[in-house]
Design a protein around this motif. Sequence first.
Motif, mmCIF file in Angstrom:
data_model
loop_
_atom_site.group_PDB
_atom_site.id
_atom_site.type_symbol
_atom_site.label_atom_id
_atom_site.label_comp_id
_atom_site.label_asym_id
_atom_site.label_seq_id
_atom_site.Cartn_x
_atom_site.Cartn_y
_atom_site.Cartn_z
ATOM 1 N N THR A 10 -2.115 0.965 -8.713
ATOM 2 C CA THR A 10 -1.693 -0.415 -8.396
ATOM 3 C C THR A 10 -1.740 -0.730 -6.907
ATOM 4 O OG1 THR A 10 0.596 0.335 -8.278
ATOM 5 C CG2 THR A 10 -0.171 -0.526 -10.400
ATOM 6 N N GLY A 11 -2.047 0.244 -6.066
ATOM 7 C CA GLY A 11 -2.142 -0.031 -4.624
ATOM 8 C C GLY A 11 -3.483 -0.667 -4.305
ATOM 9 N N TYR A 12 -3.692 -0.968 -3.037
ATOM 10 C CA TYR A 12 -4.947 -1.617 -2.630
ATOM 11 C C TYR A 12 -6.166 -0.776 -2.985
ATOM 12 C CZ TYR A 12 -2.888 -5.282 0.328
ATOM 13 O OH TYR A 12 -2.235 -6.378 0.797
ATOM 14 N N THR A 13 -6.120 0.515 -2.621
ATOM 15 C CA THR A 13 -7.321 1.325 -2.838
ATOM 16 C C THR A 13 -7.453 1.696 -4.318
ATOM 17 O OG1 THR A 13 -6.160 3.386 -2.326
ATOM 18 C CG2 THR A 13 -7.240 2.282 -0.489
ATOM 19 N N VAL A 35 3.753 4.074 -9.903
ATOM 20 C CA VAL A 35 5.218 3.953 -9.998
ATOM 21 C C VAL A 35 5.531 2.544 -10.508
ATOM 22 C CG1 VAL A 35 7.384 4.071 -8.728
ATOM 23 C CG2 VAL A 35 5.496 5.525 -8.073
ATOM 24 N N ALA A 75 -4.886 7.848 -5.192
ATOM 25 C CA ALA A 75 -4.813 6.715 -4.248
ATOM 26 C C ALA A 75 -3.354 6.539 -3.853
ATOM 27 C CB ALA A 75 -5.380 5.460 -4.903
ATOM 28 N N LEU A 76 -2.816 7.574 -3.257
ATOM 29 C CA LEU A 76 -1.370 7.706 -3.048
ATOM 30 C C LEU A 76 -1.020 7.774 -1.576
ATOM 31 C CD1 LEU A 76 -0.902 10.504 -5.713
ATOM 32 C CD2 LEU A 76 -0.040 8.161 -5.897
ATOM 33 N N LEU A 98 -7.336 10.330 -1.488
ATOM 34 C CA LEU A 98 -7.565 9.322 -0.447
ATOM 35 C C LEU A 98 -6.554 9.395 0.683
ATOM 36 C CD1 LEU A 98 -8.934 8.065 -3.152
ATOM 37 C CD2 LEU A 98 -9.087 6.019 -1.756
ATOM 38 N N SER A 99 -5.515 10.174 0.512
ATOM 39 C CA SER A 99 -4.488 10.223 1.555
ATOM 40 C C SER A 99 -4.908 11.179 2.669
ATOM 41 C CB SER A 99 -3.159 10.706 0.965
ATOM 42 O OG SER A 99 -3.103 12.122 0.976
ATOM 43 N N THR A 181 -5.130 -5.019 5.384
ATOM 44 C CA THR A 181 -5.010 -4.184 4.182
ATOM 45 C C THR A 181 -5.075 -2.697 4.517
ATOM 46 O OG1 THR A 181 -7.380 -4.461 3.831
ATOM 47 C CG2 THR A 181 -5.917 -5.888 2.546
ATOM 48 N N GLY A 184 -1.955 -0.665 3.682
ATOM 49 C CA GLY A 184 -1.423 -0.546 2.313
ATOM 50 C C GLY A 184 -0.677 -1.820 1.911
ATOM 51 N N ARG A 185 -0.381 -1.896 0.598
ATOM 52 C CA ARG A 185 0.287 -3.078 0.066
ATOM 53 C C ARG A 185 1.788 -2.959 0.325
ATOM 54 N NH1 ARG A 185 -2.153 -6.030 -4.083
ATOM 55 N NH2 ARG A 185 -3.239 -4.316 -5.070
ATOM 56 N N ASN A 313 -12.715 -1.638 5.075
ATOM 57 C CA ASN A 313 -11.777 -0.498 5.083
ATOM 58 C C ASN A 313 -11.406 -0.037 3.682
ATOM 59 O OD1 ASN A 313 -10.363 -3.166 5.403
ATOM 60 N ND2 ASN A 313 -8.603 -1.925 4.826
ATOM 61 N N GLY A 317 -14.381 2.536 3.724
ATOM 62 C CA GLY A 317 -13.274 3.239 4.384
ATOM 63 C C GLY A 317 -12.316 3.913 3.414
HETATM 64 N N1 LIG Z 1 -5.683 0.735 2.785
HETATM 65 C C1 LIG Z 1 -6.730 1.301 3.376
HETATM 66 O O1 LIG Z 1 -7.562 0.618 3.985
HETATM 67 C C2 LIG Z 1 -6.924 2.784 3.295
HETATM 68 C C3 LIG Z 1 -8.106 3.310 3.806
HETATM 69 C C4 LIG Z 1 -8.317 4.705 3.747
HETATM 70 C C5 LIG Z 1 -7.335 5.514 3.197
HETATM 71 N N2 LIG Z 1 -6.186 4.959 2.732
HETATM 72 C C6 LIG Z 1 -5.180 5.869 2.173
HETATM 73 O O2 LIG Z 1 -5.227 5.755 0.762
HETATM 74 C C7 LIG Z 1 -3.915 5.947 0.228
HETATM 75 C C8 LIG Z 1 -3.547 4.735 -0.612
HETATM 76 O O3 LIG Z 1 -3.595 3.597 0.260
HETATM 77 P P1 LIG Z 1 -3.304 2.135 -0.244
HETATM 78 O O4 LIG Z 1 -3.648 1.235 0.872
HETATM 79 O O5 LIG Z 1 -3.906 1.917 -1.575
HETATM 80 O O6 LIG Z 1 -1.710 2.216 -0.384
HETATM 81 P P2 LIG Z 1 -0.736 1.293 -1.241
HETATM 82 O O7 LIG Z 1 -1.332 -0.066 -1.387
HETATM 83 O O8 LIG Z 1 0.599 1.449 -0.612
HETATM 84 O O9 LIG Z 1 -0.735 2.001 -2.685
HETATM 85 C C9 LIG Z 1 -0.136 3.247 -2.934
HETATM 86 C C10 LIG Z 1 -0.087 3.449 -4.443
HETATM 87 O O10 LIG Z 1 0.545 4.703 -4.749
HETATM 88 C C11 LIG Z 1 1.589 4.469 -5.720
HETATM 89 N N3 LIG Z 1 2.596 5.508 -5.601
HETATM 90 C C12 LIG Z 1 3.490 5.702 -4.618
HETATM 91 N N4 LIG Z 1 4.235 6.808 -4.869
HETATM 92 C C13 LIG Z 1 3.772 7.329 -6.043
HETATM 93 C C14 LIG Z 1 4.108 8.452 -6.847
HETATM 94 N N5 LIG Z 1 5.104 9.289 -6.490
HETATM 95 N N6 LIG Z 1 3.417 8.683 -8.000
HETATM 96 C C15 LIG Z 1 2.427 7.843 -8.395
HETATM 97 N N7 LIG Z 1 2.072 6.732 -7.680
HETATM 98 C C16 LIG Z 1 2.730 6.489 -6.511
HETATM 99 C C17 LIG Z 1 2.066 3.093 -5.382
HETATM 100 O O11 LIG Z 1 2.818 2.529 -6.434
HETATM 101 P P3 LIG Z 1 3.946 1.435 -6.042
HETATM 102 O O12 LIG Z 1 3.207 0.343 -5.308
HETATM 103 O O13 LIG Z 1 4.486 1.022 -7.340
HETATM 104 O O14 LIG Z 1 4.927 2.175 -5.151
HETATM 105 C C18 LIG Z 1 0.719 2.394 -5.191
HETATM 106 O O15 LIG Z 1 0.100 2.168 -6.444
HETATM 107 C C19 LIG Z 1 -2.960 6.132 1.429
HETATM 108 O O16 LIG Z 1 -2.711 7.488 1.636
HETATM 109 C C20 LIG Z 1 -3.750 5.544 2.589
HETATM 110 O O17 LIG Z 1 -3.441 6.102 3.819
HETATM 111 C C21 LIG Z 1 -5.966 3.615 2.745
#
Ligand SMILES: NC(=O)c1ccc[n+]([C@@H]2O[C@H](COP(=O)([O-])OP(=O)(O)OC[C@H]3O[C@@H](n4cnc5c(N)ncnc54)[C@H](OP(=O)(O)O)[C@@H]3O)[C@@H](O)[C@H]2O)c1
Length: 340
Positions: A10-13, A35, A75-76, A98-99, A181, A184-185, A313, A317
């Motif tokens: 459900t997060g952005y990625t 979650v 994607a956590l 992805l983390s 973005t 993260g969301r 990104n 990215g």
């Molecule tokens: N955004 C970018 O441009 C980008 C680029 C490269 C790498 N990344 C990396 O990719 C990862 C995800 O990024 P994002 O931007 O998608 O972050 P995000 O939007 O914050 O999404 C994180 C996701 O993980 C879920 N989550 C959190 N804790 C969890 C758990 N214990 N068990 C299962 N699911 C869990 C969240 O659910 P809830 O929302 O319900 O808490 C949400 O679905 C991060 O590590 C980030 O650094 C991001």
Amino acid sequence: MIKVGVIGATGYTGEEIVKILIRHKDVDLAVLQAVIEKEVPISDILPELKGKTNLVCKKPDLEEAKKKAELFFLALPHTVSMKIAPALLEAGKKVIDLSADYRLEAGEYEKWYKTKHIDTANIEKAVYGLPELFREKVKKAHFIANPGCYPTGAMLAIAPLLEKNLIQTDNIICDAKSGITGAGRKPGWNLENPDIKGNFKAYKVNSHQHSPEIDRILSEIHGKGIKVTFVPHLLPLERGILSTVYMKAKSGLEYEKVAGVFREKYKNCPFVRIKPEGEFPQLKEVACTNFFDLGLAVDKSKKLIIAVSAIDNLLKGAAGQAVQNMNIMCAFEETEGLTN
Ligand SMILES: NC(=O)c1ccc[n+]([C@@H]2O[C@H](COP(=O)([O-])OP(=O)(O)OC[C@H]3O[C@@H](n4cnc5c(N)ncnc54)[C@H](OP(=O)(O)O)[C@@H]3O)[C@@H](O)[C@H]2O)c1
């Protein structure tokens, strides 16, 4: 066909990965977890998916996940992946994380992310998944540390010159700008936020957590330690990273020689587009794509090379690159799912 799971759907990625995998001809998307309070159709959470899938998103349950899929995207947030990856790897699953949890050596991770690493044994098993630089390793990988977004934009603009030993390594400067973005969301983090709307600013100057990742990988390529000056900025835009990299040539170089090095390095890379002389990338041209666009300028009198790169990104990215890695690991067409 491979059965695939997305944890953190459900997060952005996670959302981007789900959108790609729904149209991927070699993937059966079997597990979606995040979650959430109770299980719901993913399209109730991500309305863009209405009418495109009936898949249900469930609460995190590793035992169930392990039974249903062979390859997982994590994607956590960082620190969460390292709690989940070990059990999946132990069960023989392929994992693409992805983390940042597996991108740095443990000591550096603990210094920059200010938290103890609880799965140090798997760090060295992770292949750094930047296909344009490490395709052969990705082909054989079971576990991928998917690169950070800023490092992808920066390193693809530097590595080919470094490999050819054409640049000085003590004064590489990367000035990078990201849309919102990238963080993260999170609640209130949108284009109406007064800190973002009509604003543009540098942040974490010389102290961003992607700095050690850039330094680590470029140092590996160079064979000696390198420290890049890295300054990130926050753009009042949804998505995209534009990076301007300044490099000093070891000797006076012509534009054609520099451009030739990049063209040769990336000649078999379907997601790299090198602009003609005098043209430079724009975020609009890479938004919602998996492309890495590059423009080059050379000032021979100053021995200065300027490389300007643009990526989305969330795709090149993050999610797009993660699927590109899966395609290479599983011997699918590298571009499958990533071109429309
Ligand atoms: N955004 C970018 O441009 C980008 C680029 C490269 C790498 N990344 C990396 O990719 C990862 C995800 O990024 P994002 O931007 O998608 O972050 P995000 O939007 O914050 O999404 C994180 C996701 O993980 C879920 N989550 C959190 N804790 C969890 C758990 N214990 N068990 C299962 N699911 C869990 C969240 O659910 P809830 O929302 O319900 O808490 C949400 O679905 C991060 O590590 C980030 O650094 C991001």
